[in-house]
Design an enzyme around this catalytic site. Structure first.
Site, PDB file in Angstrom:
ATOM      1  N   ASP A  28     -67.102  37.703 -71.239  1.00 43.83           N
ATOM      2  CA  ASP A  28     -67.095  38.870 -70.358  1.00 43.83           C
ATOM      3  C   ASP A  28     -67.952  39.969 -70.964  1.00 43.83           C
ATOM      4  O   ASP A  28     -67.555  40.648 -71.899  1.00 43.83           O
ATOM      5  CB  ASP A  28     -65.660  39.371 -70.156  1.00 43.83           C
ATOM      6  CG  ASP A  28     -65.603  40.664 -69.358  1.00 43.83           C
ATOM      7  OD1 ASP A  28     -66.546  40.915 -68.579  1.00 43.83           O
ATOM      8  OD2 ASP A  28     -64.620  41.405 -69.510  1.00 43.83           O
ATOM      9  N   LYS A  82     -69.751  46.553 -71.448  1.00 47.82           N
ATOM     10  CA  LYS A  82     -68.882  47.051 -72.511  1.00 47.82           C
ATOM     11  C   LYS A  82     -69.759  47.691 -73.587  1.00 47.82           C
ATOM     12  O   LYS A  82     -70.611  47.028 -74.185  1.00 47.82           O
ATOM     13  CB  LYS A  82     -68.073  45.902 -73.109  1.00 47.82           C
ATOM     14  CG  LYS A  82     -67.108  45.256 -72.134  1.00 47.82           C
ATOM     15  CD  LYS A  82     -66.398  44.074 -72.773  1.00 47.82           C
ATOM     16  CE  LYS A  82     -65.510  43.356 -71.774  1.00 47.82           C
ATOM     17  NZ  LYS A  82     -64.342  44.162 -71.366  1.00 47.82           N
ATOM     18  N   GLU A  91     -63.074  42.308 -63.836  1.00 45.48           N
ATOM     19  CA  GLU A  91     -63.470  41.060 -63.184  1.00 45.48           C
ATOM     20  C   GLU A  91     -62.383  39.998 -63.201  1.00 45.48           C
ATOM     21  O   GLU A  91     -62.328  39.140 -62.323  1.00 45.48           O
ATOM     22  CB  GLU A  91     -64.742  40.514 -63.857  1.00 45.48           C
ATOM     23  CG  GLU A  91     -64.532  39.686 -65.110  1.00 45.48           C
ATOM     24  CD  GLU A  91     -63.795  40.404 -66.227  1.00 45.48           C
ATOM     25  OE1 GLU A  91     -63.041  39.740 -66.965  1.00 45.48           O
ATOM     26  OE2 GLU A  91     -63.950  41.635 -66.373  1.00 45.48           O
ATOM     27  N   ARG A 145     -59.216  40.059 -62.620  1.00 45.41           N
ATOM     28  CA  ARG A 145     -58.338  40.095 -61.442  1.00 45.41           C
ATOM     29  C   ARG A 145     -59.038  39.548 -60.204  1.00 45.41           C
ATOM     30  O   ARG A 145     -58.372  39.035 -59.303  1.00 45.41           O
ATOM     31  CB  ARG A 145     -57.837  41.526 -61.220  1.00 45.41           C
ATOM     32  CG  ARG A 145     -58.914  42.531 -60.861  1.00 45.41           C
ATOM     33  CD  ARG A 145     -58.470  43.972 -61.059  1.00 45.41           C
ATOM     34  NE  ARG A 145     -58.328  44.299 -62.471  1.00 45.41           N
ATOM     35  CZ  ARG A 145     -57.896  45.477 -62.911  1.00 45.41           C
ATOM     36  NH1 ARG A 145     -57.553  46.432 -62.058  1.00 45.41           N
ATOM     37  NH2 ARG A 145     -57.793  45.716 -64.198  1.00 45.41           N
TER      38      ARG A 145
END
Length: 574
Positions: free
Chosen positions: A348, A355, A430, A432
């Site tokens: 991710d 991030k 993302e 969820r």
């Protein structure tokens, strides 16, 4: 709608699944509904596919052989001082270390050991200020016993929690590594303090801790030392067929936990969505008498209108794989149907909401498939245990959340497979989105209960710290079941509120919902989001395991969730 034409084409081209695309637009009968797409796909050559497979194994050394120590039992401690081996580990409570006026132990076993050692054990433990608190340990090399070393392992106030005795086994295994020990014995200073009904669970926990404490994930090291521990004698806690049966169960669960650790530890250049799907297929193949695998490709997911899941996957060159394993008992009637759903982001980046900054932990985002690892680890364990009367579906929407010109953007609107629309106000929320379609799919399998696990929110880590997972469910019955299973499995869960009034922050002006609310109550609003994709007739629980999935201290995965899931499934078996 399932997914827009432009998004669909972009997804397929980005994933490098086709070399040419022809389109036919099919207008829905309902003018308010969207356009669906019928495509003819021409696959890339096998040469291109071979290149993709090769990339997936970059950096992978040969897997280490897992050879757990042999566990055996002795009923009495009469010959404890004469036991010959490398390390004798004694679990002691704070009460066990109480001394008399002459600074000698009052506990009979410690008295016996200390007498044989001419008081050196009492003297040395006092000098090291060992008080028996949880987490304390001291290993001494003292002449006079059959054992080369004596270890005192703190059990705290003497609670009978599974985690306490698992920690005893793990600490002993760690001490054995340091001493290069090949055989150890484990006993308790006060075995009579364990209630009879908890003896089996306690023995199982000690054995599990020893096995898991011995395991080292050395696959990615050029040079590393193999574990030398070959045997563990558990003394003074009983023998017999019931203990042997419990030991077999502990070994099955440990094999699942070790698999879970390996999956989470594997870097994203090794564990792609396709490789994760391959691991699921291996589990099904190994236990084909009770498990089968179904892996959905992009085209099949489009047919199921999984626009939320595919939106997340759209930017990655590694195609998504939707994993569905199913366990069915070898014989007998199925009385309960369950689903375990795991978040499967093999990496991710955050997407366009990348991030950044201190504490973002982007370098650890290989762990974002910790929920998937728990689900597949449980599948492996249950394939060996073979519980009766229960059918279990293991579901993972595996993909990567990356960045490219065709990736999902903040402000995009996507549609999940139950028809609900989502305005994406943060591409880093993302998990969820993938779980939304996975939960709809799980409900469509006709299950009565669903537990999903996900490294979902940093908010839950802030609330509960690194060792406790938050659980969210509208069902008191399911909460009692799963929390009870976690206690038996030695893992920590804490039920959090599903505050419905917080849903107001999740409403969109242009779609049914947004995918994130404000910073306050972030783990609660995430759970409320998932609730929108669960059939009201199905009992459902969400476990946010962002904290306990990985140990910063040990620099590795914990295997969290697997023991709890296995215990829960067994509670629902006949």
């Amino acid at each position: 709608m399932c997914i827009s034409v432009s998004t669909y084409i972009a997804t397929m081209l980005t994933l490098r699944l086709v070399s040419s695309v022809s389109l036919t637009l099919l207008t829905a009968a309902d003018p308010s509904s969207s356009i669906f797409v019928k495509l003819t796909l021409t696959p890339f050559s096998s040469k291109r596919m071979a290149h993709s497979i090769a990339r997936a194994t970059l950096g992978l050394t040969q897997p280490n052989k897992i050879d757990p120590p042999k566990i055996s039992f002795a009923a009495k401690d009469a010959d404890l001082v004469e036991w010959k081996g490398d390390l004798l580990a004694v679990g002691v409570t704070e009460k066990d270390l109480v001394r008399d006026d002459n600074s000698k132990f009052k506990n009979s076993l410690l008295q016996k050991l200390d007498s044989k050692l001419q008081g050196l054990l009492s003297e040395a433990s006092a000098e090291e200020e060992f008080t028996g608190k949880t987490g304390q340990s001291t290993v001494l090399r003292l002449p006079g016993l059959g054992a080369k070393r004596v270890g005192l392992i703190g059990l705290g106030s003497g609670g009978s929690a599974t985690s306490t005795y698992r920690s005893l086994g793990e600490t002993t295994a760690t001490a054995a590594k340091s001493a290069r020990a090949t055989n150890v014995a484990i006993t308790l200073a006060s075995p009579e303090g364990i209630p009879a009904e908890l003896k089996l669970t306690s023995v199982s926990a000690i054995a599990s801790g020893a096995v898991l404490g011995t395991f080292d994930d050395i696959r990615f090291k050029s040079e590393s030392k193999q574990a030398t521990l070959k045997s563990v004698d558990i003394i003074g806690l009983g023998t017999g067929p019931e203990i042997e049966k419990k030991l077999k169960y502990a070994g099955d669960v440990c094999s699942g936990v070790i698999l879970g650790k390996q999956l989470v530890n594997a870097p994203a250049n090794v564990l792609t969505p396709g490789v994760l799907a391959g691991e699921a297929e291996k589990i099904a193949s190994e236990y084909s008498d009770v498990l089968y695998a179904k892996i959905l490709n992009v085209e099949q997911c489009i047919e199921l209108k999984m626009g939320s899941y595919l939106g997340v996957a759209a930017a990655s060159t590694n195609p998504p794989h939707f994993i569905h394993l199913c366990y069915k008992p070898p014989n007998g009637e199925v009385k309960n149907k369950l689903a375990l759903v795991g978040k499967g982001l093999t990496f991710d980046s955050g997407g366009y909401n990348i991030k950044t900054g201190p504490g973002c932990s982007i370098e650890l985002m290989k762990v974002d498939m910790g929920g998937a690892a728990a689900v597949l680890g449980a599948a492996k364990a249950l394939g060996q245990i073979k519980p009766a009367g229960v059918e279990v579906h293991f579901i993972v929407a595996a993909c990567e959340n990356m960045i490219s010109g065709t990736g999902m953007r903040p402000g995009d609107i996507i549609t999940a497979s139950n028809g609900k629309t989502i305005e994406v106000n943060n591409t880093d929320a993302e998990g969820r989105l993938t779980l939304a379609d996975a939960l709809v799919y799980a409900c469509n399998q006709g299950v009565e209960k669903i537990v999903d696990l996900a490294t979902l929110t940093g908010a839950c880590v802030v609330a509960l710290g690194p060792s406790i997972a938050g659980v969210f469910t509208p069902s008191d019955e399911l909460a009692k079941e799963v929390v009870g299973a976690s206690e038996a499995g030695g893992e920590k869960l804490w039920r959090m509120p599903l505050e419905e009034s917080y849903w107001e922050s999740m409403k969109s002006g242009v779609a049914d919902m947004v995918n994130t609310g404000g910073r306050q109550g972030g783990s609660i609003t995430a759970a409320l989001f998932l609730k929108q994709f669960v059939d009201e007739k199905v009992q459902w629980m969400h476990i946010d395991m962002a904290g306990p999935v990985y140990s910063d201290k040990k620099k590795g995965a914990t295997g969290f969730g697997i023991s709890t899931l296995v215990e829960w499934v067994l509670k629902n078996s006949s």
